[in-house]
Design an enzyme around this catalytic site. Structure first.
Site, PDB file in Angstrom:
ATOM      1  N   ASP A  60     -30.641   1.390 -18.803  1.00 56.68           N
ATOM      2  CA  ASP A  60     -29.889   0.639 -19.581  1.00 56.68           C
ATOM      3  C   ASP A  60     -28.681   1.412 -20.407  1.00 56.68           C
ATOM      4  O   ASP A  60     -29.060   1.870 -21.378  1.00 56.68           O
ATOM      5  CB  ASP A  60     -30.744  -0.247 -20.347  1.00 56.68           C
ATOM      6  CG  ASP A  60     -31.161  -1.310 -19.620  1.00 56.68           C
ATOM      7  OD1 ASP A  60     -30.584  -2.038 -18.509  1.00 56.68           O
ATOM      8  OD2 ASP A  60     -32.527  -1.495 -19.833  1.00 56.68           O
ATOM      9  N   MET A 117     -25.509   1.169 -22.746  1.00 57.12           N
ATOM     10  CA  MET A 117     -24.763   0.085 -23.747  1.00 57.12           C
ATOM     11  C   MET A 117     -23.772   0.755 -24.586  1.00 57.12           C
ATOM     12  O   MET A 117     -24.102   1.826 -25.056  1.00 57.12           O
ATOM     13  CB  MET A 117     -26.027  -0.786 -24.725  1.00 57.12           C
ATOM     14  CG  MET A 117     -27.088  -1.364 -23.931  1.00 57.12           C
ATOM     15  SD  MET A 117     -28.187  -2.112 -25.022  1.00 57.12           S
ATOM     16  CE  MET A 117     -29.490  -2.596 -24.055  1.00 57.12           C
ATOM     17  N   MET A 168     -28.730 -11.719 -14.397  1.00 48.06           N
ATOM     18  CA  MET A 168     -29.731 -11.534 -16.001  1.00 48.06           C
ATOM     19  C   MET A 168     -30.321 -12.468 -16.311  1.00 48.06           C
ATOM     20  O   MET A 168     -29.904 -13.724 -16.232  1.00 48.06           O
ATOM     21  CB  MET A 168     -28.645 -11.190 -17.059  1.00 48.06           C
ATOM     22  CG  MET A 168     -27.885  -9.659 -17.088  1.00 48.06           C
ATOM     23  SD  MET A 168     -28.966  -8.326 -17.037  1.00 48.06           S
ATOM     24  CE  MET A 168     -29.734  -8.476 -18.316  1.00 48.06           C
ATOM     25  N   SER A 188     -37.796  -0.517 -16.747  1.00 48.49           N
ATOM     26  CA  SER A 188     -36.618  -0.194 -17.726  1.00 48.49           C
ATOM     27  C   SER A 188     -37.016   0.806 -18.719  1.00 48.49           C
ATOM     28  O   SER A 188     -37.663   0.481 -19.607  1.00 48.49           O
ATOM     29  CB  SER A 188     -36.152  -1.301 -18.272  1.00 48.49           C
ATOM     30  OG  SER A 188     -35.097  -1.227 -19.503  1.00 48.49           O
ATOM     31  N   ASP A 216     -33.487  -9.166 -14.496  1.00 53.20           N
ATOM     32  CA  ASP A 216     -33.674  -8.279 -15.507  1.00 53.20           C
ATOM     33  C   ASP A 216     -33.674  -9.137 -16.793  1.00 53.20           C
ATOM     34  O   ASP A 216     -32.587  -9.605 -16.955  1.00 53.20           O
ATOM     35  CB  ASP A 216     -32.464  -7.364 -15.437  1.00 53.20           C
ATOM     36  CG  ASP A 216     -32.625  -6.428 -16.628  1.00 53.20           C
ATOM     37  OD1 ASP A 216     -33.729  -6.318 -17.304  1.00 53.20           O
ATOM     38  OD2 ASP A 216     -31.306  -5.505 -16.846  1.00 53.20           O
ATOM     39  N   GLY A 247     -34.294  -5.298 -25.273  1.00 55.89           N
ATOM     40  CA  GLY A 247     -35.598  -5.635 -24.303  1.00 55.89           C
ATOM     41  C   GLY A 247     -36.013  -6.565 -25.430  1.00 55.89           C
ATOM     42  O   GLY A 247     -35.965  -6.885 -26.274  1.00 55.89           O
ATOM     43  N   HIS A 261     -27.552   0.407 -15.343  1.00 51.41           N
ATOM     44  CA  HIS A 261     -26.939  -0.904 -15.655  1.00 51.41           C
ATOM     45  C   HIS A 261     -25.909  -0.535 -16.621  1.00 51.41           C
ATOM     46  O   HIS A 261     -26.442  -0.374 -18.018  1.00 51.41           O
ATOM     47  CB  HIS A 261     -28.169  -1.735 -15.876  1.00 51.41           C
ATOM     48  CG  HIS A 261     -27.983  -2.930 -16.451  1.00 51.41           C
ATOM     49  ND1 HIS A 261     -28.659  -3.947 -17.133  1.00 51.41           N
ATOM     50  CD2 HIS A 261     -26.663  -3.684 -16.451  1.00 51.41           C
ATOM     51  CE1 HIS A 261     -28.038  -4.907 -17.588  1.00 51.41           C
ATOM     52  NE2 HIS A 261     -26.986  -5.017 -17.029  1.00 51.41           N
ATOM     53  N   HIS A 283     -34.834   1.904 -14.045  1.00 51.74           N
ATOM     54  CA  HIS A 283     -33.696   1.131 -14.714  1.00 51.74           C
ATOM     55  C   HIS A 283     -33.173   1.952 -15.904  1.00 51.74           C
ATOM     56  O   HIS A 283     -33.823   1.862 -16.810  1.00 51.74           O
ATOM     57  CB  HIS A 283     -34.026  -0.262 -14.765  1.00 51.74           C
ATOM     58  CG  HIS A 283     -33.104  -1.085 -14.975  1.00 51.74           C
ATOM     59  ND1 HIS A 283     -31.952  -1.715 -14.173  1.00 51.74           N
ATOM     60  CD2 HIS A 283     -32.709  -1.658 -16.354  1.00 51.74           C
ATOM     61  CE1 HIS A 283     -31.349  -2.606 -14.776  1.00 51.74           C
ATOM     62  NE2 HIS A 283     -31.468  -2.462 -16.335  1.00 51.74           N
ATOM     63  N   MET A 291     -23.654  -1.817 -19.270  1.00 49.72           N
ATOM     64  CA  MET A 291     -23.335  -2.808 -20.124  1.00 49.72           C
ATOM     65  C   MET A 291     -22.206  -2.365 -20.737  1.00 49.72           C
ATOM     66  O   MET A 291     -22.451  -2.144 -22.154  1.00 49.72           O
ATOM     67  CB  MET A 291     -24.529  -3.302 -20.919  1.00 49.72           C
ATOM     68  CG  MET A 291     -25.406  -3.965 -20.096  1.00 49.72           C
ATOM     69  SD  MET A 291     -27.276  -4.192 -20.858  1.00 49.72           S
ATOM     70  CE  MET A 291     -27.871  -2.911 -20.287  1.00 49.72           C
TER      71      MET A 291
HETATM   72  C1  DX5 Z   1     -31.331  -5.979 -21.686  1.00 47.70           C
HETATM   73  C2  DX5 Z   1     -31.646  -5.077 -20.542  1.00 47.70           C
HETATM   74  C3  DX5 Z   1     -32.909  -4.899 -19.759  1.00 47.70           C
HETATM   75  C4  DX5 Z   1     -34.178  -4.813 -20.619  1.00 47.70           C
HETATM   76  C5  DX5 Z   1     -35.307  -5.528 -20.223  1.00 47.70           C
HETATM   77  O1  DX5 Z   1     -30.025  -5.879 -21.982  1.00 47.70           O
HETATM   78  O2  DX5 Z   1     -30.740  -5.153 -19.604  1.00 47.70           O
HETATM   79  O3  DX5 Z   1     -32.967  -4.169 -18.683  1.00 47.70           O
HETATM   80  O4  DX5 Z   1     -34.615  -3.436 -21.120  1.00 47.70           O
HETATM   81  O5  DX5 Z   1     -36.445  -5.656 -21.082  1.00 47.70           O
HETATM   82  P1  DX5 Z   1     -37.540  -6.549 -21.084  1.00 47.70           P
HETATM   83  O6  DX5 Z   1     -38.352  -6.084 -19.823  1.00 47.70           O
HETATM   84  O7  DX5 Z   1     -38.306  -6.194 -22.174  1.00 47.70           O
HETATM   85  O8  DX5 Z   1     -37.093  -7.983 -21.079  1.00 47.70           O
HETATM   86 ZN    ZN Z   2     -30.915  -3.859 -17.581  1.00 40.43          ZN
END
Ligand code: DX5
Ligand code: ZN
Length: 229
Positions: free
Chosen positions: A47, A49, A148, A21, A186, A155, A78, A45, A80
């Protein structure tokens, strides 16, 4: 027949895939960090947001477009975000390989159809407290179910083991029906939690901190893979 280039090849269904990620990267040195993982990254990956669906804002199509120019990696986006329909075309044009949308935002049938029409692979994601029944209507329609294992937005959070029975439920339903669909996890995936996730049925392992927070991201990704096999 798809006209999308081979960089959008997701790899063999059911093989373990490591998806670093990039949220855990230094965004000012993004491509350097990605190169540090090199061939140990099956997917990247991404992310996305929007500050509405989750209480954080990260990156969007312009960054996907930049990544797409500099890497041949499969870009697993991904989303969000509360309104994916408004942005799917931008993600497709930017070079996204796959878009994953959240079941919590409402009915996803039209969104899935739109993603397919744009030539994107498509997945559905469920938060830790969203039950299997919210995922079930989309099985057979998607390439990926993302369970999730933390609440999305940040993260570096701890893996929530209460999600494991749902992962097993998703895996059982996919296998029973013979759907061509991956199960992705994830959040909080590291050397201590990978085995449980894989035993429950996950095949795609997203990891941010455990890979990019390590001194040697490539070795860290390889170690995760070794745990998963
Ligand atoms: C959280 C993200 C994840 C995140 C995972 O909202 O969707 O992809 O980056 O990070 P780690 O591996 O540090 O939990
Ligand atoms: Zn993610």
């Amino acid at each position: 027949m798809s006209t999308r280039p081979s960089k959008h090849d997701a790899g063999p269904l059911g093989d373990i895939k490591i998806a670093p990620s990039i949220l855990a990267c230094d965004f000012a040195r993004l491509i350097d960090h990605i190169d540090e993982v090199g061939s140990e990254a099956d997917w990247l990956h991404v992310d996305v947001m929007d500050g509405h669906f989750v209480p954080n804002i990260s990156i969007g199509p312009p960054v996907v477009a930049s990544l797409s120019k500099h890497t041949d990696a499969f870009l697993d986006c991904h989303l969000m975000i509360t309104d994916p329909d408004a942005y799917l075309e931008a993600f497709a044009k930017a070079g996204a390989s796959s878009v994953t949308v959240h079941v919590e935002i409402g009915d996803l049938h039209a969104t899935i159809a739109l993603a397919r029409a744009l030539g994107l692979r498509v997945g559905v994601a469920a938060n830790p407290d969203s039950p299997f029944e919210m995922i079930e209507p989309y099985l057979g329609l998607v390439d990926l179910v993302l369970c999730m294992t933390v609440f999305p937005g940040f993260g570096g959070q701890s893996f929530i083991p209460d999600v494991l029975p749902k992962i097993a439920q998703v895996r059982a339903a996919i296998d029973k029906a013979g759907y061509a669909c991956e199960v992705e996890v994830d959040g909080g995936i590291d050397l201590a939690t990978t085995t449980q996730a894989v035993e429950a049925g996950a095949t795609v392992l997203v990891a941010g901190s455990a890979i990019f927070g390590a001194e040697n991201p490539k070795d860290a990704a390889a170690a995760l893979r070794a745990k998963a096999l």
